[in-house]
Design an enzyme around this catalytic site. Sequence first.
Site, PDB file in Angstrom:
ATOM      1  N   THR A 251      40.623 -44.694   8.349  1.00 38.66           N
ATOM      2  CA  THR A 251      40.769 -43.252   8.155  1.00 38.66           C
ATOM      3  C   THR A 251      39.695 -42.675   7.234  1.00 38.66           C
ATOM      4  O   THR A 251      39.180 -43.382   6.353  1.00 38.66           O
ATOM      5  CB  THR A 251      42.161 -42.961   7.540  1.00 38.66           C
ATOM      6  OG1 THR A 251      42.228 -41.601   7.151  1.00 38.66           O
ATOM      7  CG2 THR A 251      42.427 -43.800   6.290  1.00 38.66           C
TER       8      THR A 251
ATOM      9  N   LYS B 253      44.745 -48.221   2.944  1.00 36.95           N
ATOM     10  CA  LYS B 253      43.740 -48.333   4.018  1.00 36.95           C
ATOM     11  C   LYS B 253      42.381 -48.745   3.429  1.00 36.95           C
ATOM     12  O   LYS B 253      41.639 -49.520   4.041  1.00 36.95           O
ATOM     13  CB  LYS B 253      43.602 -47.011   4.781  1.00 36.95           C
ATOM     14  CG  LYS B 253      44.811 -46.600   5.590  1.00 36.95           C
ATOM     15  CD  LYS B 253      45.151 -47.520   6.755  1.00 36.95           C
ATOM     16  CE  LYS B 253      44.171 -47.484   7.894  1.00 36.95           C
ATOM     17  NZ  LYS B 253      44.632 -48.271   9.075  1.00 36.95           N
TER      18      LYS B 253
ATOM     19  N   TYR C 253      48.821 -44.190   0.614  1.00 36.14           N
ATOM     20  CA  TYR C 253      48.374 -44.466   1.989  1.00 36.14           C
ATOM     21  C   TYR C 253      46.874 -44.759   2.018  1.00 36.14           C
ATOM     22  O   TYR C 253      46.433 -45.797   2.541  1.00 36.14           O
ATOM     23  CB  TYR C 253      48.695 -43.272   2.905  1.00 36.14           C
ATOM     24  CG  TYR C 253      47.932 -43.320   4.224  1.00 36.14           C
ATOM     25  CD1 TYR C 253      48.215 -44.298   5.175  1.00 36.14           C
ATOM     26  CD2 TYR C 253      46.917 -42.397   4.513  1.00 36.14           C
ATOM     27  CE1 TYR C 253      47.513 -44.362   6.381  1.00 36.14           C
ATOM     28  CE2 TYR C 253      46.216 -42.452   5.706  1.00 36.14           C
ATOM     29  CZ  TYR C 253      46.512 -43.442   6.638  1.00 36.14           C
ATOM     30  OH  TYR C 253      45.796 -43.501   7.817  1.00 36.14           O
TER      31      TYR C 253
HETATM   32  P1  NAD Z   1      51.551 -44.226  14.053  1.00 35.08           P
HETATM   33  O1  NAD Z   1      52.348 -44.198  12.816  1.00 35.08           O
HETATM   34  O2  NAD Z   1      51.819 -43.207  15.116  1.00 35.08           O
HETATM   35  O3  NAD Z   1      51.687 -45.659  14.758  1.00 35.08           O
HETATM   36  C1  NAD Z   1      51.624 -46.855  14.045  1.00 35.08           C
HETATM   37  C2  NAD Z   1      52.116 -47.976  14.952  1.00 35.08           C
HETATM   38  O4  NAD Z   1      52.060 -49.203  14.189  1.00 35.08           O
HETATM   39  C3  NAD Z   1      53.568 -47.807  15.422  1.00 35.08           C
HETATM   40  O5  NAD Z   1      53.667 -48.096  16.793  1.00 35.08           O
HETATM   41  C4  NAD Z   1      54.351 -48.809  14.593  1.00 35.08           C
HETATM   42  O6  NAD Z   1      55.495 -49.328  15.261  1.00 35.08           O
HETATM   43  C5  NAD Z   1      53.290 -49.895  14.373  1.00 35.08           C
HETATM   44  N1  NAD Z   1      53.566 -50.671  13.145  1.00 35.08           N
HETATM   45  C6  NAD Z   1      53.834 -50.180  11.912  1.00 35.08           C
HETATM   46  N2  NAD Z   1      54.070 -51.193  11.053  1.00 35.08           N
HETATM   47  C7  NAD Z   1      53.913 -52.336  11.752  1.00 35.08           C
HETATM   48  C8  NAD Z   1      54.015 -53.717  11.426  1.00 35.08           C
HETATM   49  N3  NAD Z   1      54.347 -54.101  10.186  1.00 35.08           N
HETATM   50  N4  NAD Z   1      53.761 -54.639  12.376  1.00 35.08           N
HETATM   51  C9  NAD Z   1      53.446 -54.254  13.637  1.00 35.08           C
HETATM   52  N5  NAD Z   1      53.368 -52.961  14.025  1.00 35.08           N
HETATM   53  C10 NAD Z   1      53.599 -52.007  13.094  1.00 35.08           C
HETATM   54  O7  NAD Z   1      50.036 -44.188  13.573  1.00 35.08           O
HETATM   55  P2  NAD Z   1      48.767 -43.486  14.224  1.00 35.08           P
HETATM   56  O8  NAD Z   1      48.690 -42.100  13.745  1.00 35.08           O
HETATM   57  O9  NAD Z   1      48.735 -43.770  15.668  1.00 35.08           O
HETATM   58  O10 NAD Z   1      47.601 -44.303  13.490  1.00 35.08           O
HETATM   59  C11 NAD Z   1      47.114 -45.524  14.046  1.00 35.08           C
HETATM   60  C12 NAD Z   1      46.019 -46.064  13.150  1.00 35.08           C
HETATM   61  O11 NAD Z   1      44.953 -45.127  13.065  1.00 35.08           O
HETATM   62  C13 NAD Z   1      46.468 -46.324  11.714  1.00 35.08           C
HETATM   63  O12 NAD Z   1      45.847 -47.493  11.276  1.00 35.08           O
HETATM   64  C14 NAD Z   1      45.955 -45.120  10.946  1.00 35.08           C
HETATM   65  O13 NAD Z   1      45.704 -45.452   9.614  1.00 35.08           O
HETATM   66  C15 NAD Z   1      44.689 -44.795  11.711  1.00 35.08           C
HETATM   67  N6  NAD Z   1      44.278 -43.395  11.693  1.00 35.08           N
HETATM   68  C16 NAD Z   1      45.162 -42.397  12.014  1.00 35.08           C
HETATM   69  C17 NAD Z   1      44.710 -41.074  12.060  1.00 35.08           C
HETATM   70  C18 NAD Z   1      45.623 -39.951  12.445  1.00 35.08           C
HETATM   71  O14 NAD Z   1      45.236 -38.786  12.362  1.00 35.08           O
HETATM   72  N7  NAD Z   1      46.834 -40.182  12.899  1.00 35.08           N
HETATM   73  C19 NAD Z   1      43.380 -40.778  11.748  1.00 35.08           C
HETATM   74  C20 NAD Z   1      42.515 -41.840  11.387  1.00 35.08           C
HETATM   75  C21 NAD Z   1      42.975 -43.131  11.382  1.00 35.08           C
HETATM   76  O1  DAU Z   2      42.509 -37.741   7.903  1.00 35.11           O
HETATM   77  C1  DAU Z   2      43.101 -38.735   8.672  1.00 35.11           C
HETATM   78  C2  DAU Z   2      44.574 -38.841   8.337  1.00 35.11           C
HETATM   79  O2  DAU Z   2      45.203 -37.679   8.886  1.00 35.11           O
HETATM   80  C3  DAU Z   2      45.234 -40.095   8.883  1.00 35.11           C
HETATM   81  O3  DAU Z   2      44.640 -41.221   8.283  1.00 35.11           O
HETATM   82  C4  DAU Z   2      46.739 -40.090   8.620  1.00 35.11           C
HETATM   83  O4  DAU Z   2      47.335 -41.226   9.222  1.00 35.11           O
HETATM   84  C5  DAU Z   2      47.309 -38.844   9.242  1.00 35.11           C
HETATM   85  O5  DAU Z   2      48.696 -38.745   8.967  1.00 35.11           O
HETATM   86  C6  DAU Z   2      46.591 -37.584   8.715  1.00 35.11           C
HETATM   87  O6  DAU Z   2      46.904 -37.391   7.310  1.00 35.11           O
HETATM   88  P1  DAU Z   2      47.220 -35.938   6.712  1.00 35.11           P
HETATM   89  O7  DAU Z   2      47.996 -36.078   5.480  1.00 35.11           O
HETATM   90  O8  DAU Z   2      45.984 -35.109   6.684  1.00 35.11           O
HETATM   91  O9  DAU Z   2      48.133 -35.373   7.923  1.00 35.11           O
HETATM   92  P2  DAU Z   2      49.473 -34.485   7.923  1.00 35.11           P
HETATM   93  O10 DAU Z   2      49.700 -34.091   9.364  1.00 35.11           O
HETATM   94  O11 DAU Z   2      50.582 -35.146   7.205  1.00 35.11           O
HETATM   95  O12 DAU Z   2      49.059 -33.200   7.109  1.00 35.11           O
HETATM   96  C7  DAU Z   2      47.963 -32.394   7.498  1.00 35.11           C
HETATM   97  C8  DAU Z   2      47.826 -31.296   6.455  1.00 35.11           C
HETATM   98  O13 DAU Z   2      48.950 -30.402   6.564  1.00 35.11           O
HETATM   99  C9  DAU Z   2      47.839 -31.811   5.029  1.00 35.11           C
HETATM  100  O14 DAU Z   2      46.943 -31.012   4.250  1.00 35.11           O
HETATM  101  C10 DAU Z   2      49.282 -31.587   4.561  1.00 35.11           C
HETATM  102  C11 DAU Z   2      49.697 -30.368   5.336  1.00 35.11           C
HETATM  103  N1  DAU Z   2      51.125 -30.288   5.728  1.00 35.11           N
HETATM  104  C12 DAU Z   2      51.659 -31.378   6.355  1.00 35.11           C
HETATM  105  C13 DAU Z   2      52.971 -31.362   6.750  1.00 35.11           C
HETATM  106  C14 DAU Z   2      53.572 -32.558   7.437  1.00 35.11           C
HETATM  107  C15 DAU Z   2      51.863 -29.141   5.488  1.00 35.11           C
HETATM  108  O15 DAU Z   2      51.350 -28.151   4.931  1.00 35.11           O
HETATM  109  N2  DAU Z   2      53.162 -29.113   5.884  1.00 35.11           N
HETATM  110  C16 DAU Z   2      53.768 -30.181   6.509  1.00 35.11           C
HETATM  111  O16 DAU Z   2      54.968 -30.111   6.831  1.00 35.11           O
END
Ligand code: NAD
Ligand code: DAU
Length: 352
Positions: A132, A162, A158
């Site tokens: 991330t 990472k 978090y």
């Molecule tokens: P998510 O929470 O939607 O999915 C995570 C998955 O990992 C789930 O299917 C869960 O069951 C599995 N998991 C969790 N703990 C586990 C364990 N102990 N063993 C096996 N499986 C397990 O997450 P996401 O948003 O799809 O993110 C996926 C990856 O990408 C993460 O590594 C996250 O840090 C990274 N990432 C996410 C974002 C974002 O915006 N969502 C951005 C950049 C990087």
């Molecule tokens: O930048 C990459 C990351 O983006 C990933 O690594 C994380 O897994 C992913 O969850 C995301 O993190 P953020 O904290 O940026 O995402 P989130 O959707 O939780 O929040 C986005 C922004 O919105 C953040 O500034 C917090 C704000 N927020 C979030 C929620 C859930 C609100 O204002 N209200 C809310 O209810």
Amino acid sequence: MKNKLLITGGAGFIGSHVVRLFVNKYPETNIVNLDALTYAGNLANISDIAEAPNYRFIKGDITDGAFINRLFQEENFDGVIHLAAESHVDRSISDPLSFIMTNVVGTANLLNAARDIWKNNMEGKLFYHVSTDEVYGSLHRPEDFFLETTPYDPQSPYSASKAGSDHLVRAYHNTYKMPVVISNCSNNYGPNQFPEKLLPLMINNILKGKPLPVYGKGENVRDWLFVVDHARAIDMVYHQGKNGETYNIGGFNEWKNIDIVHLLCRVMDRKMGQAEGSAAGLIAYVTDRAGHDLRYAIDANKIMKELGWEPSLQFEEGLEKTIDWYLANQKWMDEITSGAYQQYYDSQYSER
Ligand code: NAD
Ligand code: DAU
């Protein structure tokens, strides 16, 4: 040629799009999807490819080192794309240890098991950690962007977990000469995202007429990328990325939270056939997230120039697609927001 690939976290949001892309695009590659099916994992996200001949699902927990060692011995993977993680910043504030277990210890278990089966011949092997942009901390000057060379400065449990796992991946590359790549991506949005994250949470709450909780003054900035474009980038990094390198992934698409919420509200009013301003009337400013990072913004020039990746969708188009998917999949939403998740959500808001 790598032909036995482990993808972890493939039942989650991003992982489901990665698994689908790889299973369909690479029929010669045998793909194992390993996922513990936590609250965030849902096999419905990938039901369309469940029967594909080059695909298998294994339920298992990456924090279980003995199980991971056995799995690697039995399956002899030559590639790993590691996405499994605890991914939600708010949960990391209320329960940091789960993040350290899954994101740090879980990654260490995978690296160690890969080292054990690859130690006599690392040729043609690859460990890819999907990470991330949050590891870089928070930007404060408008002219700054995260580069691959930006020093790590994680601010939440978090992002610290990472960052820890990224460091372990580099340590295994340096110490054991394990072939590795890392990518650091900005905020994803799109189908299958669990409705604890900003955009699906707001969509769900608008549909149910519930308050839209904007943290602090809504001034924080995030850089948004459609999830399928992230999956395309992961494909390119896995197949063309240079050993030992890091690639930042982002869409040059920064939004203040309050602006993106207002845009979402306007589109939802139109799609729900209600008067403009109806959804925005639900906006409620709530107590800020502890240690809330002000701004993330990715400089994605390296992956664009070196690997030829670029986002395929304009943001407004991606947002429409995303909203349409959630409107067409309200059963998916209702199933995962019932029970344990609803209790968690209600407890978060009684605390704010
Ligand atoms: P998510 O929470 O939607 O999915 C995570 C998955 O990992 C789930 O299917 C869960 O069951 C599995 N998991 C969790 N703990 C586990 C364990 N102990 N063993 C096996 N499986 C397990 O997450 P996401 O948003 O799809 O993110 C996926 C990856 O990408 C993460 O590594 C996250 O840090 C990274 N990432 C996410 C974002 C974002 O915006 N969502 C951005 C950049 C990087
Ligand atoms: O930048 C990459 C990351 O983006 C990933 O690594 C994380 O897994 C992913 O969850 C995301 O993190 P953020 O904290 O940026 O995402 P989130 O959707 O939780 O929040 C986005 C922004 O919105 C953040 O500034 C917090 C704000 N927020 C979030 C929620 C859930 C609100 O204002 N209200 C809310 O209810």
